[in-house]
Scaffold this motif. Structure first.
Motif, PDB file in Angstrom:
ATOM      1  N   ILE A 120       1.276  -1.028  -0.039  1.00 40.51           N
ATOM      2  CA  ILE A 120      -0.269   0.219   0.144  1.00 40.51           C
ATOM      3  C   ILE A 120       0.802   0.938  -0.026  1.00 40.51           C
ATOM      4  N   LYS A 151      -0.523  -8.785  -4.097  1.00 41.07           N
ATOM      5  CA  LYS A 151      -0.943  -7.926  -4.195  1.00 41.07           C
ATOM      6  C   LYS A 151      -0.658  -6.486  -3.694  1.00 41.07           C
ATOM      7  N   LEU A 153      -2.213  -2.003  -3.629  1.00 49.44           N
ATOM      8  CA  LEU A 153      -3.205  -0.506  -4.036  1.00 49.44           C
ATOM      9  C   LEU A 153      -1.984   0.525  -3.596  1.00 49.44           C
ATOM     10  N   LEU A 165      -5.615   4.345  -6.852  1.00 50.34           N
ATOM     11  CA  LEU A 165      -6.096   4.871  -5.380  1.00 50.34           C
ATOM     12  C   LEU A 165      -6.292   6.477  -5.289  1.00 50.34           C
ATOM     13  N   ILE A 317      -9.985   1.258   2.630  1.00 50.06           N
ATOM     14  CA  ILE A 317      -9.065   0.587   2.134  1.00 50.06           C
ATOM     15  C   ILE A 317      -8.890  -0.453   3.720  1.00 50.06           C
ATOM     16  N   TRP A 320     -11.124  -2.470   3.623  1.00 50.50           N
ATOM     17  CA  TRP A 320     -10.586  -4.034   2.796  1.00 50.50           C
ATOM     18  C   TRP A 320      -9.461  -5.354   3.263  1.00 50.50           C
ATOM     19  N   CYS A 325      -9.427  -8.409   1.780  1.00 53.74           N
ATOM     20  CA  CYS A 325      -8.558  -8.067   0.645  1.00 53.74           C
ATOM     21  C   CYS A 325      -8.517  -8.610  -0.341  1.00 53.74           C
ATOM     22  N   PRO A 329      -8.762  -4.171  -6.554  1.00 58.51           N
ATOM     23  CA  PRO A 329      -8.528  -3.051  -6.451  1.00 58.51           C
ATOM     24  C   PRO A 329      -8.750  -2.196  -7.498  1.00 58.51           C
ATOM     25  N   SER A 330      -9.323  -2.433  -8.840  1.00 58.21           N
ATOM     26  CA  SER A 330     -10.267  -1.253  -9.553  1.00 58.21           C
ATOM     27  C   SER A 330     -11.349  -1.284  -8.933  1.00 58.21           C
TER      28      SER A 330
END
Length: 357
Positions: A120, A151, A153, A165, A317, A320, A325, A329-330
């Motif tokens: 992130i 993953k 963000l 984001l 977030i 999320w 999670c 993300p889209s």
């Protein structure tokens, strides 16, 4: 869920962003979070009470001096053997999830031991097609693999058509006085003495952070010690902001609608890329040096800024993370960009016209 959350502490922006997210995560008692910071000597961290009994590691960082990244010195001081030891000895088996705000010790420990991990931060936006300088592939590869995660963000001031984001910023308070009579200066990467000398020649009042407090100054300059609350107050009460091209401070400044003069740290990929994005988006004046002539000319013709109301990205977030999670993300990006509210102070068209395609 037990989470190990690593934060790159080289710059204050990563820590500021983490403070905002930490407060949002406190709403979920089922989340047990252990914070880890690296990249800065522990004695130079400040206002860290929110993070409880946090862990510290030396990690990896970059050497800069007099407004320029020093590549050779950075390589000489990276200390890969020590870093590998920190990674191998990090006790991560007890954690269900590793989160990295571009923090390499936690990210690489998770990668090597195949633990679920999430990145992130602003640097994860560079995994997508966004404005970047024409650096060689080696530099770009280092940026991508500095703190890899399963993953991610990514955060940026604009989505550029990607699942990126908006920034994480704390709630912004307006000025607590009618007159904004000073210019806030945060240039921690500049050679401080020449920079202060140049500012002394400009007929304005400056409040300066990020330089040694014992330096001699002129009557129009006040140097202040690091302080989260004090800095936020001086930022809100400022007439304009002069800073390097770090991500988080610029996001907060845009939320307050302050004119920005920014000089990227020379040879630092992220800052040069940020400057390119700022220029492309029309969000700041970009210069290559800070001197009396440049600053004076800019202050005499301050542009009309764009005041941007960012949505509560930290809350989104945090939800999320607490939900495992799982949401793409889209989908997060699409929902958040639809909530961005730009408030132009003139009649020019703005760039925030809905969500990424």
């Amino acid at each position: 869920m037990k989470i190990l959350y690593g934060v790159q502490a080289t710059g204050n922006g990563h820590i500021a962003r983490s403070r905002t997210l930490a407060k949002a995560l406190q709403r979920f008692p089922e989340l047990e979070i252990q914070w880890l910071f690296s990249g800065r000597p522990k004695e130079k961290l400040f206002d860290m009470e929110l993070f409880g009994d946090y862990w510290w590691r030396r990690g990896l960082t970059f050497v800069h001096r007099e407004g320029k990244l020093r590549g050779l010195e950075t390589i000489q001081k990276l200390g890969f053997l020590r870093f590998r030891k920190e990674v191998s000895e990090l006790p991560i088996d007890e954690f269900d999830l590793i989160i990295s705000d571009y923090e390499p010790v936690t990210a690489w420990a998770a990668k090597i031991r195949k633990k679920p991990s999430v990145g992130i931060g602003h640097q994860y936006a560079f995994l997508y097609s966004i404005p970047i300088p024409k650096f060689n592939w080696v530099v770009h590869s280092i940026l991508r693999f500095f703190a890899p995660t399963q993953k991610s963000l990514g955060l940026h001031w604009h989505h550029f058509g990607n699942p990126i984001l908006p920034p994480i910023v704390p709630p912004q308070k307006g000025p607590d006085k009618d007159t904004q009579d000073h210019i806030l200066v945060y240039l921690p990467f500049e050679h401080p003495a020449p920079m202060l000398e140049e500012l002394s020649k400009v007929d304005e009042q400056f409040i300066v952070y990020g330089v040694p407090e014992n330096l001699p100054t002129a009557a129009n300059i006040i140097i202040k010690a690091p302080s989260t609350i004090g800095f936020q107050r001086d930022l809100a009460n400022s007439r304009a902001v002069i800073c390097n091209s770090g991500f988080e401070l610029l996001a907060e400044t845009l939320a307050l609608g302050k004119p920005i003069l920014s000089r990227p740290l020379a040879s630092q990929f992220e800052q040069v890329a940020n400057a390119k994005a700022l220029k492309q988006l029309g969000l700041a004046k970009i210069v290559q040096r800070i001197d009396a002539k440049t600053v004076g000319k800019w202050l005499n013709n301050l542009p009309q800024p764009l005041c941007i109301q960012w949505p509560n990205v930290a809350e989104t977030i945090a939800n999320w993370i607490a939900s495992g999670c799982k949401q793409p993300p889209s989908e997060l990006a699409d929902a958040l960009w639809r909530k961005v509210v730009p408030r132009p102070t003139d009649n020019r068209p703005h760039i925030y016209q809905g969500a990424p395609e």
